[in-house]
Design an enzyme around this catalytic site. Structure first.
Site, mmCIF file in Angstrom:
data_model
loop_
_atom_site.group_PDB
_atom_site.id
_atom_site.type_symbol
_atom_site.label_atom_id
_atom_site.label_comp_id
_atom_site.label_asym_id
_atom_site.label_seq_id
_atom_site.Cartn_x
_atom_site.Cartn_y
_atom_site.Cartn_z
ATOM 1 N N SER A 7 0.835 -1.202 0.000
ATOM 2 C CA SER A 7 0.000 0.000 0.000
ATOM 3 C C SER A 7 0.867 1.248 0.000
ATOM 4 O O SER A 7 1.626 1.494 0.952
ATOM 5 C CB SER A 7 -0.901 0.013 1.241
ATOM 6 O OG SER A 7 -1.395 1.324 1.439
ATOM 7 N N HIS A 32 -1.207 -1.483 -4.195
ATOM 8 C CA HIS A 32 -2.458 -1.100 -3.530
ATOM 9 C C HIS A 32 -2.512 0.418 -3.379
ATOM 10 O O HIS A 32 -1.614 1.030 -2.799
ATOM 11 C CB HIS A 32 -2.527 -1.783 -2.171
ATOM 12 C CG HIS A 32 -3.833 -1.649 -1.470
ATOM 13 N ND1 HIS A 32 -4.932 -2.434 -1.754
ATOM 14 C CD2 HIS A 32 -4.242 -0.804 -0.480
ATOM 15 C CE1 HIS A 32 -5.939 -2.092 -0.969
ATOM 16 N NE2 HIS A 32 -5.554 -1.099 -0.188
ATOM 17 N N ASP A 34 -4.713 3.516 -2.012
ATOM 18 C CA ASP A 34 -5.799 3.875 -1.100
ATOM 19 C C ASP A 34 -6.305 5.279 -1.405
ATOM 20 O O ASP A 34 -5.590 6.257 -1.222
ATOM 21 C CB ASP A 34 -5.287 3.841 0.345
ATOM 22 C CG ASP A 34 -5.087 2.427 0.847
ATOM 23 O OD1 ASP A 34 -6.039 1.632 0.761
ATOM 24 O OD2 ASP A 34 -3.977 2.108 1.324
ATOM 25 N N MET A 36 -8.948 8.065 -0.337
ATOM 26 C CA MET A 36 -9.792 8.441 0.812
ATOM 27 C C MET A 36 -10.324 9.852 0.599
ATOM 28 O O MET A 36 -9.575 10.736 0.182
ATOM 29 C CB MET A 36 -8.964 8.425 2.097
ATOM 30 C CG MET A 36 -8.298 7.095 2.385
ATOM 31 S SD MET A 36 -7.293 7.244 3.882
ATOM 32 C CE MET A 36 -6.688 5.584 4.061
ATOM 33 N N HIS A 65 -8.305 0.910 -4.051
ATOM 34 C CA HIS A 65 -9.231 0.725 -2.930
ATOM 35 C C HIS A 65 -9.929 2.055 -2.676
ATOM 36 O O HIS A 65 -9.329 2.991 -2.149
ATOM 37 C CB HIS A 65 -8.402 0.256 -1.714
ATOM 38 C CG HIS A 65 -9.197 0.071 -0.462
ATOM 39 N ND1 HIS A 65 -8.603 -0.079 0.776
ATOM 40 C CD2 HIS A 65 -10.535 -0.009 -0.236
ATOM 41 C CE1 HIS A 65 -9.533 -0.239 1.694
ATOM 42 N NE2 HIS A 65 -10.717 -0.189 1.107
ATOM 43 N N MET A 67 -12.110 4.320 -0.745
ATOM 44 C CA MET A 67 -12.765 4.586 0.539
ATOM 45 C C MET A 67 -13.440 5.942 0.407
ATOM 46 O O MET A 67 -13.027 6.939 1.011
ATOM 47 C CB MET A 67 -11.714 4.574 1.666
ATOM 48 C CG MET A 67 -11.259 3.171 2.015
ATOM 49 S SD MET A 67 -9.729 3.171 2.970
ATOM 50 C CE MET A 67 -8.541 3.282 1.642
ATOM 51 N N MET A 136 -11.502 -6.011 5.487
ATOM 52 C CA MET A 136 -10.704 -5.030 6.236
ATOM 53 C C MET A 136 -10.351 -5.638 7.594
ATOM 54 O O MET A 136 -11.237 -6.068 8.344
ATOM 55 C CB MET A 136 -11.497 -3.732 6.451
ATOM 56 C CG MET A 136 -11.690 -2.869 5.214
ATOM 57 S SD MET A 136 -10.180 -2.390 4.337
ATOM 58 C CE MET A 136 -9.241 -1.564 5.625
ATOM 59 N N ASP A 174 -6.462 -6.356 4.500
ATOM 60 C CA ASP A 174 -5.864 -5.021 4.477
ATOM 61 C C ASP A 174 -5.908 -4.401 5.876
ATOM 62 O O ASP A 174 -6.988 -4.181 6.421
ATOM 63 C CB ASP A 174 -6.657 -4.162 3.479
ATOM 64 C CG ASP A 174 -6.096 -2.762 3.316
ATOM 65 O OD1 ASP A 174 -5.020 -2.468 3.864
ATOM 66 O OD2 ASP A 174 -6.760 -1.962 2.615
HETATM 67 C C1 DX5 Z 1 -6.319 1.529 5.689
HETATM 68 C C2 DX5 Z 1 -5.846 1.297 4.285
HETATM 69 C C3 DX5 Z 1 -4.694 0.363 4.203
HETATM 70 C C4 DX5 Z 1 -3.429 0.841 4.877
HETATM 71 C C5 DX5 Z 1 -2.669 -0.355 5.370
HETATM 72 O O1 DX5 Z 1 -7.440 2.328 5.666
HETATM 73 O O2 DX5 Z 1 -6.888 0.755 3.497
HETATM 74 O O3 DX5 Z 1 -4.428 -0.051 2.873
HETATM 75 O O4 DX5 Z 1 -2.611 1.604 4.058
HETATM 76 O O5 DX5 Z 1 -1.575 0.069 6.085
HETATM 77 P P1 DX5 Z 1 -0.845 -0.824 7.182
HETATM 78 O O6 DX5 Z 1 -0.329 -2.039 6.484
HETATM 79 O O7 DX5 Z 1 0.221 0.067 7.681
HETATM 80 O O8 DX5 Z 1 -1.881 -1.178 8.229
HETATM 81 ZN ZN ZN Z 2 -6.439 -0.230 1.499
#
Ligand code: DX5
Ligand code: ZN
Length: 217
Positions: A7, A32, A34, A36, A65, A67, A136, A174
């Site tokens: 990620s 990956h 993310d 947000m 991903h 969010m 998750m 994740d």
């Molecule tokens: C959390 C994200 C993850 C995050 C994981 O909301 O969706 O992808 O980056 O990070 P680690 O591996 O540090 O928990």
């Molecule tokens: Zn993620």
């Protein structure tokens, strides 16, 4: 096959292209990403322009991903920016079936993510149309959190459902995955492993290789 999806939330954004190349060379199969929006989750991360600009740096699977609230509004934009796999949260989609269909109609892979408290039953009718389910293992929104132990039970139950129905659905996990617990999540049934801080903290090449060694053993 077990795959690693580092990620980039944990990357050094001033050296993003370089770090992505390093992951590629070390053999990570997915990337990956993310996204947000500060609404569905408290944080704001990165979006379309970043995905577009890192696309030439990697031929790996761009695992996006989302969010964000109402992700259906942006699916074609993310596909155009370079997503190979788009994962939406069941909790943010009023019309989940339609959203999954829209992703697949674009010729890319469709994933559905479930927050820790969301039951697997939301997937009962759509499971055959989903390429990947993302369980998750933390509450989404931040990197560097601790894995919530009961989520592994959910992974086990999902794996059983997938097998019972004769499906080949990938199961991604994740949040809070590190070298010390990755074997346990794989034993539960996960085959796509997201890891942010445990890959990017320290030596990226070495960390990636250590993960891949466990994933391939
Ligand atoms: C959390 C994200 C993850 C995050 C994981 O909301 O969706 O992808 O980056 O990070 P680690 O591996 O540090 O928990
Ligand atoms: Zn993620």
């Amino acid at each position: 096959m077990n795959c690693l999806s580092p990620s980039i939330l944990a990357a050094d954004f001033s050296r993003l292209g370089e770090q992505i190349r390093e992951l590629d060379e070390a053999g990570a199969q997915y990337l990956h990403i993310d996204v947000m929006d500060g609404m569905f989750v408290p944080s704001i991360s990165i979006g379309l322009p970043v995905i577009q600009s890192i696309r030439p740096y990697s031929e790996r699977i761009f695992d996006v991903h989302l969010m964000i609230e109402e992700p259906a509004r942006y699916l074609s934009d993310f596909a155009r920016a370079g997503a190979d796999l788009i994962t939406v949260h069941a909790e943010s989609c009023v019309h989940l079936d339609r959203t999954i269909g829209s992703i697949r109609d674009m010729g890319i892979l469709a994933g559905v993510a479930l927050n820790p408290a969301t039951p697997l039953s939301v997937l009962d009718y759509v499971l055959p149309y989903v390429d990947m389910v993302l369980i998750m293992t933390v509450n989404p929104g931040f990197g560097g959190q601790k894995l919530i132990p009961y989520t592994l039970q959910k992974v086990r139950e999902l794996k059983r459902k997938v097998d019972e129905r004769g499906l080949k659905t990938d199961i991604e996990v994740d949040g809070g995955i590190r070298l010390e617990n990755v074997e346990e999540v794989m034993d539960a049934g996960a085959n796509i492993i997201v890891s942010g801080s445990a890959v990017f903290r320290g030596d990226i090449t070495e960390n990636t290789r250590c993960f891949l060694k466990i994933l391939n053993s």
